[in-house]
Design an enzyme around this catalytic site. Structure first.
Site, mmCIF file in Angstrom:
data_model
loop_
_atom_site.group_PDB
_atom_site.id
_atom_site.type_symbol
_atom_site.label_atom_id
_atom_site.label_comp_id
_atom_site.label_asym_id
_atom_site.label_seq_id
_atom_site.Cartn_x
_atom_site.Cartn_y
_atom_site.Cartn_z
ATOM 1 N N LYS A 49 0.857 -1.240 0.074
ATOM 2 C CA LYS A 49 0.049 -0.003 -0.151
ATOM 3 C C LYS A 49 0.883 1.192 0.108
ATOM 4 C CE LYS A 49 -0.389 -0.360 4.964
ATOM 5 N NZ LYS A 49 -1.265 -0.909 6.279
ATOM 6 N N TYR A 268 15.489 29.899 10.005
ATOM 7 C CA TYR A 268 14.440 30.654 10.229
ATOM 8 C C TYR A 268 14.212 30.736 11.753
ATOM 9 C CZ TYR A 268 12.121 30.325 5.766
ATOM 10 O OH TYR A 268 11.734 30.495 4.576
HETATM 11 C C1 LIG Z 1 -0.458 -1.802 6.865
HETATM 12 C C2 LIG Z 1 -1.077 -3.165 7.286
HETATM 13 C C3 LIG Z 1 -0.187 -4.164 7.358
HETATM 14 C C4 LIG Z 1 1.242 -4.060 7.049
HETATM 15 O O1 LIG Z 1 1.772 -3.612 8.683
HETATM 16 P P1 LIG Z 1 3.366 -3.499 8.784
HETATM 17 O O2 LIG Z 1 3.390 -3.243 10.316
HETATM 18 O O3 LIG Z 1 3.901 -2.467 7.958
HETATM 19 O O4 LIG Z 1 3.789 -4.945 8.775
HETATM 20 C C5 LIG Z 1 -0.783 -5.487 7.457
HETATM 21 N N1 LIG Z 1 -2.113 -5.479 7.699
HETATM 22 C C6 LIG Z 1 -3.085 -4.225 7.742
HETATM 23 C C7 LIG Z 1 -4.420 -4.409 8.085
HETATM 24 C C8 LIG Z 1 -2.439 -3.158 7.453
HETATM 25 O O5 LIG Z 1 -3.497 -1.887 7.402
#
Ligand SMILES: *Cc1c(COP(=O)(O)O)cnc(C)c1O
Length: 388
Positions: A49, A268
């Site tokens: 993702k 800044y």
């Molecule tokens: C993002 C996600 C993962 C992966 O999690 P990691 O901690 O990056 O391994 C797995 N399952 C779900 C439902 C997620 O949202």
């Protein structure tokens, strides 16, 4: 090289890019294989993702597919459609489920919606009644209070004999909320809840563990694990050593090296006053490149949460950020590097091989996941391919 070739050769974009990112696909594949090995006999999926955690879904997805991954998780339909073009026969789960109007794409691209609410479930039943059977998955909430069908509702659904035959989840999943803290009692509580589900959904594949859950041990693995961050080299478990190989290396070029006198201020707001005469390297990355403002050396309220600012790495040494990180520029204190060893055009590593991703993130009061998914569009990217 002939003179002619020489005259017409252009520099490699990567060698002159103000900000550049190296993605080591060999390390990515090794990490995924390590997660698969730790998950066995369960299968390991790959979570890609958010553009493969910011590192590029096309290159990362292809490398993982070629390494043997056949189950993928994405957050939204569009990511699934992109992934489909280089993962032809993979099972692609869409974690946010399906909205009315998306049916055609789910069917055409063979995407599996992860249904997580009564509304999505009802909608899906109407879709399959009209368009025919199509695989779906079910996400159940076992204590996260994030996305998912309430546990008792899911168990009731499993036991509902009047459930239409067209409703055929191929996977039931849940997600741990403190998997990164192995001693948290919540892991056991969520496991117990999930075991009740497993009993109710006898014969259907089950998935509970993301990266952190894989490290919790085999009881958490069930049929399919869902590693994300560990595959990208990030830390999945809070304490102890991170056994994963670094995958991403972010670097930015020194635009200018300037001398500044003791007592002068930097960046800044003038929030850092120099305690000594200093050499400052002005580097071509800022918060627009995901080098978060909270990584500043001083002068940022967010920074109250953590002790010091971040460090870069150049000429074999760690160098601290001085003052505020700005949109396109960050200032590092390079006073301790002999001037013969550093010059304009050199690259400062922001994180990667010498500055671990999670160390940089923690200096900004955040986690490696956020640093990776904030990288932005300006990096010149180089992908290193695994050796055949
Ligand atoms: C993002 C996600 C993962 C992966 O999690 P990691 O901690 O990056 O391994 C797995 N399952 C779900 C439902 C997620 O949202």
């Amino acid at each position: 090289m002939t003179d002619l070739q020489d005259a017409f050769s252009f520099p490699d974009e990567f060698d002159i890019a103000p900000v550049r990112l190296t993605v080591d696909l060999g390390a990515l594949v090794d990490n995924w294989q390590e997660m698969a090995r730790r998950s066995a006999p369960a299968r390991a999926a790959a979570v890609v993702k958010a553009d493969a955690y910011g590192l590029g879904i096309e290159d990362c997805g292809t490398a993982l597919y070629e390494a043997g991954a056949r189950d993928f998780f994405v957050a939204v339909m569009q990511e699934g459609m992109t992934l489909r073009s280089f993962a032809p026969d993979a099972r692609i789960y869409v974690l946010s489920g399906i909205w009315p109007g998306q049916e055609a794409n789910f069917y055409d691209h063979g995407l599996v919606p992860v249904l997580a609410s009564e509304e999505q479930l009802a909608f899906w039943l109407s879709v399959t009644a009209e368009h025919g059977d199509h695989p779906c998955a079910l996400q159940v909430d076992t204590g996260f209070n994030r996305l998912g069908l309430p546990l008792e509702d899911a168990i009731a659904l499993a036991d509902d004999v009047s459930r239409p035959a067209s409703f055929s989840p191929v996977l039931v999943l849940s997600h741990l909320f403190s998997g990164d803290a192995p001693s948290s009692a919540s892991n056991r509580a969520q496991l117990d809840a999930f075991l009740r589900l497993a009993q109710a959904f006898d014969g259907i594949e089950l998935s509970l563990a993301a990266s952190a859950g894989i490290f919790l041990g085999s009881e958490f693995h069930f049929d399919l694990t869902r590693p994300g961050i560990a595959v990208y080299g990030g830390r999945a478990v809070n304490d102890g050593e991170n056994p994963m190989q670094p995958v991403a290396r972010a670097e930015a070029r020194i635009l200018q090296i300037r001398e500044a006198k003791q007592g002068e201020t930097v960046s800044y707001g003038g929030t850092t006053t120099l305690a000594r005469d200093s050499q400052l390297a002005i580097v071509a990355a800022g918060y627009a490149d995901g080098y978060l403002r909270s990584l500043s050396g001083s002068g940022v309220p967010l920074r109250a949460a953590v002790e010091g600012g971040a460090y870069g790495f150049v000429a074999g040494r760690r160098v601290p950020v001085v003052g505020r990180v700005t949109m396109d520029l960050t200032i590092f204190d390079v006073t301790d590097i002999p001037s013969s060893e550093i010059r304009t055009g050199d690259y400062v590593e922001l994180f990667g091989v010498n500055i671990p991703l999670d160390e940089a993130a923690s200096c900004g009061g955040t986690i490696g996941y956020e640093l990776l998914t904030s990288l932005g569009l300006r990096y010149e990217r180089r992908y290193l391919y695994p050796e055949a």
